[in-house]
Design a protein around this motif. Structure first.
Motif, PDB file in Angstrom:
ATOM      1  N   GLU A  47     -76.674  30.307 -14.264  1.00 55.60           N
ATOM      2  CA  GLU A  47     -76.049  30.385 -13.678  1.00 55.60           C
ATOM      3  C   GLU A  47     -76.463  31.723 -12.705  1.00 55.60           C
ATOM      4  N   THR A  79     -74.129  29.082 -20.369  1.00 52.01           N
ATOM      5  CA  THR A  79     -73.565  30.905 -20.260  1.00 52.01           C
ATOM      6  C   THR A  79     -72.805  30.860 -20.697  1.00 52.01           C
ATOM      7  N   ILE A  81     -68.226  34.794 -14.014  1.00 54.21           N
ATOM      8  CA  ILE A  81     -69.408  34.598 -14.705  1.00 54.21           C
ATOM      9  C   ILE A  81     -68.711  35.150 -15.421  1.00 54.21           C
ATOM     10  N   PRO A 103     -66.784  31.436 -16.543  1.00 52.95           N
ATOM     11  CA  PRO A 103     -68.719  30.573 -15.736  1.00 52.95           C
ATOM     12  C   PRO A 103     -68.557  29.140 -15.522  1.00 52.95           C
TER      13      PRO A 103
END
Ligand SMILES: Nc1ncnc2c1ncn2[C@@H]1O[C@H](COP(=O)(O)OP(=O)(O)OP(=O)(O)O)[C@@H](O)[C@H]1O
Ligand SMILES: [Mg+2]
Lengths: 253, 281
Positions: free
Chosen positions: A228, A244, A235, A239
């Motif tokens: 990602e 992630t 993030i 995410p």
């Protein structure tokens, strides 16, 4: 990835393999100009390998094969007409372990510009680089002493100053703080925040908090693949990929 | 448990005894030499030529010959050895041919010196027509110590940390910058140590010099590399092989001079190792 003209460095389908196996597979990403990108992922996922392929530091190991493109100023860095030392002048690198030359502090900074016949007043260049690296006040009285007499944190800042002396566009940093104490780490984090105005910075880090503090974008890698890539806030807050999230929360890696 | 302890102690004692024995032997030898050589060892011993009378015999010709040889040999062997080592370490393709070359060089270091003497006789004295001159002698010694210099320089170059090379390449350096301006200076203390130790081997060499025609008895100082020459060990050999006991004492004095030079060389090597060999690992 949506390609915008503000890419400082655009990676297209990049794969890197060592003699035995593939360390980076089909990574495509756009690193934005004058932004800090953090590269995270568990140990051995290929972060350093990716980073080193961006300024052709793999050239010295004939067993390493790189395929794909790295576009910098509309040119593929792996194109045939490219002169690798010129690439490295524009895309500097700071290593995990501070590696100053066994020369004086002054010469550590002046060496790069000197071998590349860069014009301008050297004293001035040394001073301005040391200032940018927040080291000037600590070393201005002993510029001609050995760089090895500096502490680890100071040495790492010297290495950053040395990279700055080439006046690069992009600076690649491979876990620049991993050998340092919290105070030196904080110092270098502040430094990265300042440098962001003039340079594009890529930082490999194992420290989630650090990635959150210093970066604008985060690239998460796993087993050589890009899992990602996105703005840091996204993030860390939402995410898109479950992996992630698990990594950020410290569930593996 | 107990048995192992026993072996440990035994081994320690054996090692200790052996090293004591070696040191004692050396000491006895030194004391003997000093007692024998003391009588003739004065400043005139260094400034006079060989003579038929022991009291007037001096080592001037041998001393100067050896200094000449050292200077010429070092001048030739250093660049040749370092360039070869740099080539092998940094440029040569890492293939079977290079490995073969390296193994051969390492083996050459063990070839008896008299073989080098014969080689020198054939090539330098005869083929190149250099006759019995300092040229022939120093070129032969160069051949003799090159393998040692190459192997030790390779070690020194290899021990320069990779991180230093990477640091330089990351600044846009080209290979020749890195090798000449970073790797070579960083390896220099190690290289010099090797060169000095190799030269101190050359100082003591006798056989190859005899073969290329160095003389034992000489009453002048060479003034150019194409002159005749003698060297300390030859001079010593010349005295030691004479029947008169006094000349044996003169020989001992000569040995003391030779030993002092060797000691100086080795101390320099130790000093270089301790003072200059400082780079980050
Ligand atoms: N010189 C090399 N030769 C062969 N394999 C290598 C080499 N360097 C790295 N590798 C392998 O490539 C993979 C990726 O390595 P890399 O150093 O890029 O990981 P990394 O993400 O930087 O890890 P770390 O966080 O521990 O630094 C690993 O499996 C590693 O074992
Ligand atoms: Mg790494």
């Amino acid at each position: 990835m949506n390609v915008t003209p503000s890419c400082a460095l655009e990676v297209k389908g990049l794969s890197v393999s060592y003699a035995s196996h593939r360390a980076v597979e089909e990574v495509s990403v756009c690193f934005r100009r004058h932004r800090v990108a953090a590269i995270i992922g568990p140990s051995g996922c290929g972060k350093s390998t990716l980073l080193r392929s961006l300024n052709r530091m793999h050239d010295f190991d004939p067993t390493v094969k790189v395929s794909g493109q790295v576009v910098f100023e509309n040119q593929d860095l792996y194109g045939r007409e490219i002169h690798p030392p010129t690439v490295r002048k524009r895309i500097g690198m700071v290593f995990q372990k501070p590696n100053p030359f066994p020369k004086s502090i002054y010469k550590n900074i002046s060496w790069g510009p000197w071998i590349n016949h860069m014009r301008g007043d050297m004293d001035q260049r040394v001073e301005s680089c040391l200032r940018k690296a927040a080291l000037w006040d600590e070393v201005k009285h002993r510029l001609h002493q050995s760089a090895l007499s500096l502490s680890g944190g100071q040495q790492q800042r010297l290495c950053i100053a040395r990279a700055l002396a080439m006046n690069p566009d992009v600076i690649l940093m491979d876990e620049p703080c991993s050998a340092l104490d919290p105070r030196s780490t904080a110092c270098i984090e502040d430094l990265i925040a300042d440098l962001r105005e003039k340079y594009t910075i890529l930082v490999v880090t194992h420290n989630m908090q650090q990635a959150k503090r210093i970066s604008d974008d985060v690239l998460f890698m796993y087993e050589g693949r890009l899992v990602e890539f996105g703005p840091t806030t996204q993030i860390f807050s939402q995410p898109r990929v479950a992996q992630t999230q698990a990594y950020i929360q410290g569930k593996f890696g | 448990m107990k048995r192992r302890w026993c072996k440990d102690v035994l081994f320690r004692w054996v090692c200790g005894a052996v090293s004591m024995f070696a040191t004692a032997l050396l000491l006895v030898l030194l004391v003997h030499l000093c007692r024998q050589g003391w009588e003739y060892l004065d400043s005139s011993f260094l400034t006079q030529f060989a003579s038929r009378r022991p009291a007037q015999a001096g080592i001037k010709a041998g001393l100067w010959g050896t200094l000449w040889l050292l200077a010429l040999t070092a001048t030739m062997a250093f660049p040749l050895g370092v360039a070869t080592a740099l080539y092998l370490e940094e440029y040569a393709p890492q293939g079977r041919l290079t490995r073969l070359l390296e193994v051969n060089i390492a083996n050459l270091a063990g070839v008896p010196s008299i073989i080098y003497g014969l080689l020198g006789l054939a090539i330098f004295v005869r083929l190149l027509g250099l006759e019995r001159s300092l040229w022939s002698g120093s070129m032969t010694l160069t051949l003799l110590i090159l393998p040692v210099i190459i192997v030790s320089a390779q070690g020194a170059i290899r021990s320069v940390p990779r991180s230093l090379r990477e640091a330089s390449y990351a600044l846009g350096a080209q290979p020749w910058h890195v090798n000449l301006l970073v790797v070579f200076p960083a390896a220099l203390p190690g290289i010099l140590t090797g060169v000095i130790l190799a030269l101190s081997r050359a100082i003591g060499e006798t056989a190859p010099l005899v073969i290329v025609g160095a003389v034992g008895y000489m009453r002048f100082v060479p003034t150019s590399p194409s002159d005749d020459f003698t060297a300390l060990p030859l001079q010593i050999y010349d005295w030691a092989s004479r029947p008169q006991v006094e000349f044996h004492q003169v020989a001992a004095s000569g040995i003391l001079v030779l030993l002092s030079i060797l000691l100086m060389f080795n101390l320099t090597a130790v000093w270089i190792r301790h003072r200059l060999q400082r780079y980050p690992s």
